[in-house]
Scaffold this motif. Structure first.
Motif, mmCIF file in Angstrom:
data_model
loop_
_atom_site.group_PDB
_atom_site.id
_atom_site.type_symbol
_atom_site.label_atom_id
_atom_site.label_comp_id
_atom_site.label_asym_id
_atom_site.label_seq_id
_atom_site.Cartn_x
_atom_site.Cartn_y
_atom_site.Cartn_z
ATOM 1 N N UNK A 97 77.275 -12.285 12.531
ATOM 2 C CA UNK A 97 76.660 -12.939 11.374
ATOM 3 C C UNK A 97 75.988 -14.215 11.871
ATOM 4 N N UNK A 98 74.665 -14.226 11.836
ATOM 5 C CA UNK A 98 73.891 -15.297 12.455
ATOM 6 C C UNK A 98 73.441 -16.316 11.421
ATOM 7 N N UNK A 99 73.683 -17.585 11.719
ATOM 8 C CA UNK A 99 73.225 -18.668 10.848
ATOM 9 C C UNK A 99 72.823 -19.850 11.728
ATOM 10 N N UNK A 100 71.678 -20.438 11.423
ATOM 11 C CA UNK A 100 71.176 -21.554 12.227
ATOM 12 C C UNK A 100 71.829 -22.868 11.815
ATOM 13 N N UNK A 101 72.052 -23.727 12.810
ATOM 14 C CA UNK A 101 72.636 -25.048 12.571
ATOM 15 C C UNK A 101 71.527 -26.074 12.327
ATOM 16 N N UNK A 102 70.720 -25.800 11.331
ATOM 17 C CA UNK A 102 69.659 -26.743 10.963
ATOM 18 C C UNK A 102 69.629 -26.838 9.451
ATOM 19 N N UNK A 103 68.475 -27.143 8.879
ATOM 20 C CA UNK A 103 68.393 -27.274 7.426
ATOM 21 C C UNK A 103 68.661 -25.955 6.705
ATOM 22 N N UNK A 104 68.639 -24.859 7.451
ATOM 23 C CA UNK A 104 68.895 -23.549 6.847
ATOM 24 C C UNK A 104 70.380 -23.166 6.854
ATOM 25 N N UNK A 105 71.231 -24.026 7.388
ATOM 26 C CA UNK A 105 72.665 -23.737 7.384
ATOM 27 C C UNK A 105 73.129 -23.526 5.952
ATOM 28 N N UNK A 106 73.763 -22.385 5.698
ATOM 29 C CA UNK A 106 74.095 -22.009 4.329
ATOM 30 C C UNK A 106 75.455 -21.321 4.308
ATOM 31 N N UNK A 107 76.460 -22.060 3.866
ATOM 32 C CA UNK A 107 77.816 -21.540 3.836
ATOM 33 C C UNK A 107 77.949 -20.384 2.837
ATOM 34 N N UNK A 108 77.210 -20.467 1.739
ATOM 35 C CA UNK A 108 77.247 -19.400 0.742
ATOM 36 C C UNK A 108 76.731 -18.093 1.314
ATOM 37 N N UNK A 109 75.672 -18.180 2.105
ATOM 38 C CA UNK A 109 75.117 -16.980 2.734
ATOM 39 C C UNK A 109 76.112 -16.373 3.716
#
Length: 325
Positions: A97-109
Motif C-alpha cells: 500500500x503506497x502513500x507519499x510522505x508529502x502533501x498527499x499523505x492521507x491516513x484515511x486513504x
C-alpha cells in the motif's frame, strides 16, 4: 516470449497442492491465468501457454487464479483461491500500500486500502515513499503504525535501490505481490527500481504477452493490472455510498457544478462545515471516495465516479419515497 517456468516460478504453494487429487497429479495439468482479453483467458503451465474461451458453465475467474485442465487443455475446475479481489485478481500474497510522505499523505486513504486488502484475505504492507523529501517522516509513520500494531510499515525513497532493501524479505521466490496507491504516490518509481537487473544478472521475465504477471529479479511475482491500479476507484460498497447520500444532495447546492469543495465561492459543503452542520473529516472521507484518481485538471467524471453518483442518487430517491409513504 519465455515459456519455460516451474510451478514455483509461477507462485505455486502448498495451499493449492492440498486441493489436488491423485488423478490431477498423474494425468492433468496445473495452470495459472496470466491474462484475460475479451472472452479468452491466457494460461501458463510448466509445458507452456494455452488459451481458454470463457463459457457460461465456467466459474468467474481472474488473473492469478489456478485451474486444473486435462491434457487437451480443456477446463476441469478452478482451485480455491488464497485471496480474491473480486473479478480483478486472485492469489495475491502481499499488497504494498503506497502513500507519499508529502502533501498527499492521507491516513484515511491508507485505512481504506487496508480494509480492501484485509477483505480480500491478503497481507498488507504500507510503504511510505518520498522519505528523502519529508521532515516529519517518523511522525507520519507512527500515525500509520497506530492503525494496527502488527502492521509492517516502511519508509523509503523509491528511486534508491539501497533504500528498498528493507523489502527484500517480502520479495521471496514464488510470492505474488501487488501495489495499490494513488497517482503520484510513487508506485511506478518503486516498480521500476525493484525491477532493475541485479548484480547477479537476473532480470524480470514477463509471464505471457500482456505483462500482467512478471517474475521479478528476486523471484517474486508482480501482479500488475489496470484493474488493480484502479481498484480504489471501482470498489464502492453500496452501504458506504448510502452513508454519503446527504453529501451528494448538499453538493448540488454549490454555486458551480464543477465545485471541488476546496474554497470556491458559493460552496455549500464548505458553508455547512463552517456552520458546524457536518464534520470536516466526514467531508474529507466523502471527497476521497468521490474524486477521480487522476489528473487534477480533469473534471469529467470517470465511470466509477458516475457509478458513485448514480448509486447515491438512487439512495436519495429511495429515502424520499420511503418518507412519502
Amino acid at each position: 516470449m519465455d515459456s519455460t517456468f516451474t510451478l514455483l516460478d509461477l507462485g505455486w504453494q502448498a495451499y493449492f497442492q492440498q486441493q489436488l487429487s491423485l488423478d490431477d497429479l498423474e494425468s492433468n495439468r496445473i495452470a495459472r491465468i496470466c491474462s484475460k482479453t475479451g472472452s479468452n483467458y491466457e494460461l501458463v503451465t510448466e509445458s507452456g501457454f494455452f488459451t481458454l474461451e470463457d463459457h457460461l458453465d465456467m466459474p468467474d475467474m481472474a488473473i492469478g487464479d489456478w485451474v486444473v485442465a486435462d491434457t487437451d487443455n480443456n477446463f476441469l475446475r478452478l482451485l480455491e483461491s488464497s485471496s480474491t479481489f473480486e473479478n480483478i485478481a486472485s492469489n495475491i500474497d502481499t499488497v504494498f500500500l503506497i502513500c507519499a510522505l508529502n502533501q498527499d499523505f492521507n491516513l484515511t486513504l491508507i485505512k481504506r486500502y487496508l480494509e480492501l486488502t484485509h477483505n480480500a484475505q491478503a497481507d498488507a504492507v504500507v510503504i511510505l515513499t518520498k522519505a528523502d523529501t519529508c521532515e516529519d517522516a517518523a511522525e507520519k509513520r507512527a500515525q500509520v503504525e497506530k492503525l494496527d500494531p502488527l502492521l509492517i510499515v516502511e519508509t523509503v525513497n523509491a528511486l534508491d535501490a539501497d533504500s528498498l532493501r528493507c523489502l527484500s524479505p517480502l520479495l521471496k521466490k514464488g510470492k505474488t505481490i501487488a501495489l495499490l496507491g494513488a497517482v503520484g504516490s510513487g508506485k511506478s518509481a518503486l516498480i521500476n527500481t525493484l525491477m532493475q537487473t541485479t548484480a547477479e544478472g537476473k532480470a524480470q521475465r514477463n509471464i505471457g504477452d500482456s505483462g500482467a504477471l512478471k517474475i521479478m529479479p528476486s523471484g517474486a511475482i508482480l501482479l500488475d493490472t489496470a484493474g488493480m491500479r484502479e481498484l480504489q476507484l471501482a470498489e464502492f460498497d453500496s452501504s458506504t455510498i448510502a452513508n454519503f447520500a446527504d453529501m451528494i444532495a448538499l453538493e448540488k447546492q454549490c454555486r458551480f457544478t464543477d465545485c471541488r469543495h476546496e474554497g470556491e465561492p458559493g460552496c455549500a459543503i464548505k458553508a455547512a462545515v463552517k456552520a458546524n452542520q457536518i464534520d470536516e473529516q466526514r467531508v474529507a472521507d466523502f471527497l476521497l471516495l468521490r474524486n477521480e484518481d487522476g489528473d487534477d485538471d480533469q473534471v469529467t467524471k470517470s465511470k466509477p465516479q458516475e457509478k458513485f453518483y448514480r448509486s447515491a442518487q438512487s439512495d436519495i430517491r429511495a429515502r424520499k419515497h420511503s418518507s412519502a409513504e
